[in-house]
Design a protein around this motif. Sequence first.
Motif, PDB file in Angstrom:
ATOM      1  N   ASP A  41       0.837  -1.208   0.000  1.00  0.00           N
ATOM      2  CA  ASP A  41       0.000   0.000   0.000  1.00  0.00           C
ATOM      3  C   ASP A  41       0.867   1.252   0.000  1.00  0.00           C
ATOM      4  OD1 ASP A  41      -2.219  -1.669   0.061  1.00  0.00           O
ATOM      5  OD2 ASP A  41      -2.566  -1.414   2.219  1.00  0.00           O
ATOM      6  N   ARG A  42       1.924   1.241   0.786  1.00  0.00           N
ATOM      7  CA  ARG A  42       2.839   2.391   0.834  1.00  0.00           C
ATOM      8  C   ARG A  42       3.539   2.571  -0.512  1.00  0.00           C
ATOM      9  NH1 ARG A  42       4.296   6.278   3.749  1.00  0.00           N
ATOM     10  NH2 ARG A  42       6.430   7.035   3.935  1.00  0.00           N
ATOM     11  N   PHE A  43       3.972   1.478  -1.116  1.00  0.00           N
ATOM     12  CA  PHE A  43       4.625   1.529  -2.425  1.00  0.00           C
ATOM     13  C   PHE A  43       3.691   2.191  -3.439  1.00  0.00           C
ATOM     14  CE2 PHE A  43       5.905   0.033  -6.543  1.00  0.00           C
ATOM     15  CZ  PHE A  43       7.298  -0.026  -6.489  1.00  0.00           C
ATOM     16  N   VAL A  44       2.437   1.771  -3.447  1.00  0.00           N
ATOM     17  CA  VAL A  44       1.464   2.340  -4.383  1.00  0.00           C
ATOM     18  C   VAL A  44       1.287   3.835  -4.128  1.00  0.00           C
ATOM     19  CG1 VAL A  44      -0.967   2.325  -5.078  1.00  0.00           C
ATOM     20  CG2 VAL A  44       0.261   0.168  -4.805  1.00  0.00           C
ATOM     21  N   LEU A  89       8.536  -7.649  -3.520  1.00  0.00           N
ATOM     22  CA  LEU A  89       8.738  -7.069  -2.196  1.00  0.00           C
ATOM     23  C   LEU A  89       9.065  -8.214  -1.246  1.00  0.00           C
ATOM     24  CD1 LEU A  89       5.769  -4.508  -2.021  1.00  0.00           C
ATOM     25  CD2 LEU A  89       8.129  -4.134  -2.802  1.00  0.00           C
ATOM     26  N   CYS A  90      10.266  -8.203  -0.692  1.00  0.00           N
ATOM     27  CA  CYS A  90      10.754  -9.323   0.120  1.00  0.00           C
ATOM     28  C   CYS A  90      10.694  -8.997   1.602  1.00  0.00           C
ATOM     29  CB  CYS A  90      12.182  -9.672  -0.288  1.00  0.00           C
ATOM     30  SG  CYS A  90      12.313 -10.247  -1.985  1.00  0.00           S
ATOM     31  N   GLY A  91       9.680  -9.561   2.248  1.00  0.00           N
ATOM     32  CA  GLY A  91       9.507  -9.425   3.688  1.00  0.00           C
ATOM     33  C   GLY A  91       9.901 -10.726   4.370  1.00  0.00           C
ATOM     34  N   PRO A  92       9.514 -10.901   5.613  1.00  0.00           N
ATOM     35  CA  PRO A  92       9.956 -12.066   6.380  1.00  0.00           C
ATOM     36  C   PRO A  92       9.421 -13.411   5.892  1.00  0.00           C
ATOM     37  CG  PRO A  92       8.392 -10.755   7.649  1.00  0.00           C
ATOM     38  CD  PRO A  92       8.716  -9.975   6.416  1.00  0.00           C
ATOM     39  N   GLU A  93       8.291 -13.425   5.199  1.00  0.00           N
ATOM     40  CA  GLU A  93       7.688 -14.684   4.766  1.00  0.00           C
ATOM     41  C   GLU A  93       7.726 -14.890   3.251  1.00  0.00           C
ATOM     42  OE1 GLU A  93       6.161 -17.004   6.974  1.00  0.00           O
ATOM     43  OE2 GLU A  93       7.102 -15.774   8.534  1.00  0.00           O
ATOM     44  N   SER A  94       8.208 -13.928   2.506  1.00  0.00           N
ATOM     45  CA  SER A  94       8.152 -13.975   1.037  1.00  0.00           C
ATOM     46  C   SER A  94       8.793 -15.234   0.458  1.00  0.00           C
ATOM     47  CB  SER A  94       8.829 -12.739   0.437  1.00  0.00           C
ATOM     48  OG  SER A  94       8.246 -11.572   0.928  1.00  0.00           O
ATOM     49  N   TRP A  95       9.901 -15.637   1.023  1.00  0.00           N
ATOM     50  CA  TRP A  95      10.640 -16.781   0.494  1.00  0.00           C
ATOM     51  C   TRP A  95       9.863 -18.087   0.639  1.00  0.00           C
ATOM     52  CZ3 TRP A  95      12.270 -20.804   3.690  1.00  0.00           C
ATOM     53  CH2 TRP A  95      12.119 -20.582   5.067  1.00  0.00           C
ATOM     54  N   LYS A  96       8.833 -18.100   1.453  1.00  0.00           N
ATOM     55  CA  LYS A  96       8.041 -19.301   1.694  1.00  0.00           C
ATOM     56  C   LYS A  96       6.821 -19.425   0.791  1.00  0.00           C
ATOM     57  CE  LYS A  96       8.890 -19.266   6.694  1.00  0.00           C
ATOM     58  NZ  LYS A  96       8.194 -19.257   7.996  1.00  0.00           N
ATOM     59  N   ARG A  97       6.478 -18.388   0.045  1.00  0.00           N
ATOM     60  CA  ARG A  97       5.198 -18.326  -0.633  1.00  0.00           C
ATOM     61  C   ARG A  97       5.260 -18.861  -2.065  1.00  0.00           C
ATOM     62  NH1 ARG A  97       2.636 -18.743   3.382  1.00  0.00           N
ATOM     63  NH2 ARG A  97       0.834 -18.472   2.040  1.00  0.00           N
ATOM     64  N   TRP A 150      14.719  -1.324   0.435  1.00  0.00           N
ATOM     65  CA  TRP A 150      13.518  -0.488   0.362  1.00  0.00           C
ATOM     66  C   TRP A 150      13.919   0.977   0.225  1.00  0.00           C
ATOM     67  CZ3 TRP A 150       8.394  -0.596  -0.224  1.00  0.00           C
ATOM     68  CH2 TRP A 150       7.637   0.500   0.195  1.00  0.00           C
ATOM     69  N   THR A 151      13.231   1.678  -0.634  1.00  0.00           N
ATOM     70  CA  THR A 151      13.447   3.106  -0.811  1.00  0.00           C
ATOM     71  C   THR A 151      12.108   3.805  -0.950  1.00  0.00           C
ATOM     72  OG1 THR A 151      14.584   4.819  -2.099  1.00  0.00           O
ATOM     73  CG2 THR A 151      13.609   2.995  -3.341  1.00  0.00           C
ATOM     74  N   GLU A 152      12.094   5.062  -0.611  1.00  0.00           N
ATOM     75  CA  GLU A 152      10.914   5.891  -0.836  1.00  0.00           C
ATOM     76  C   GLU A 152      11.248   7.025  -1.796  1.00  0.00           C
ATOM     77  OE1 GLU A 152       8.952   6.863   2.861  1.00  0.00           O
ATOM     78  OE2 GLU A 152       8.727   4.734   3.349  1.00  0.00           O
ATOM     79  N   ASP A 153      12.402   6.924  -2.428  1.00  0.00           N
ATOM     80  CA  ASP A 153      12.891   7.940  -3.360  1.00  0.00           C
ATOM     81  C   ASP A 153      12.600   7.498  -4.795  1.00  0.00           C
ATOM     82  OD1 ASP A 153      14.452   9.516  -5.119  1.00  0.00           O
ATOM     83  OD2 ASP A 153      16.019   9.770  -3.612  1.00  0.00           O
ATOM     84  N   PRO A 154      11.749   8.231  -5.514  1.00  0.00           N
ATOM     85  CA  PRO A 154      11.406   7.843  -6.891  1.00  0.00           C
ATOM     86  C   PRO A 154      12.615   7.745  -7.823  1.00  0.00           C
ATOM     87  CG  PRO A 154       9.926   9.564  -6.126  1.00  0.00           C
ATOM     88  CD  PRO A 154      10.994   9.420  -5.084  1.00  0.00           C
TER      89      PRO A 154
END
Length: 186
Positions: A41-44, A89-97, A150-154
Motif C-alpha cells: 500500500d505504501r509503495f502504491v 517485495l521481500c519481507g519475512p515470509e516472502s521466500w516461503k510463498r 527499500w526506498t521511498e525515493d522515486p
Amino acid sequence: MTGFGNYGFGQQPFGLPHLVVPTKSKVFISYHHDGDQAYYDRFVRLFDAHYEIITDTSLERRVDSDDVDYQQRVIREEHVTGSSVTIVLCGPESWKRRWIDWEIHMTLNKQHALLGIALPTAVTNHLGQIIAPDRLVANINSGYAHWMQWTEDPQVLRSAIDTARIKARVVQNIRNSEPRMQRSRS
C-alpha cells in the motif's frame, strides 16, 4: 478553403507544438499479501504517479481452482503479461510463498525484468544475508535480476528499474529450471 485543418505539414492549430504525453511504465508487484500488504500500500501511494502498477489481486483469493496449469495461466495472462518488470517485495515470509515463486517463474518465462526489494522487515540468515525467494536469489546471483533495499525515493527506484531492465537483456543469465513450489512453506 475554410481555414479548418489547413495547416502546414507538422503544424498544429494556433502554432501549438505536438504534445507528447509520457506513458507510465507498467510494473507488477509480487508480495506476500497477508504479511506485506502495508508495504505494498505504501509503495502504491509513493510511486503510483510514476508507474502504472498492475492491480493488487491476491491470487490465492481470486483463482478459484486447484488446477496448477490454470493457476499458472492466470498469473501469466492477467498479471505478468502487460508489465515490463516484476518487483518482488521481500519481507519475512516472502521466500516461503508459492505464489511469489510462481510469479517470478512466469516473469522469467516472459523474459521480463526482475527487481527484488528488501523490505525493512526482511529477515537474515546466520551469515547476515537477507532471506529471499530461491528463484529470485538464483537470478540475482546469475546477474539477470537486480536487488536493492527499500526506498521511498522515486529517483532511486527509477535507477534500480532501469538497471533491472539492462540486466534482463542478457537472457542467457535466466535461471528458471528448478521445479515450481507445490505449496507454501510453513
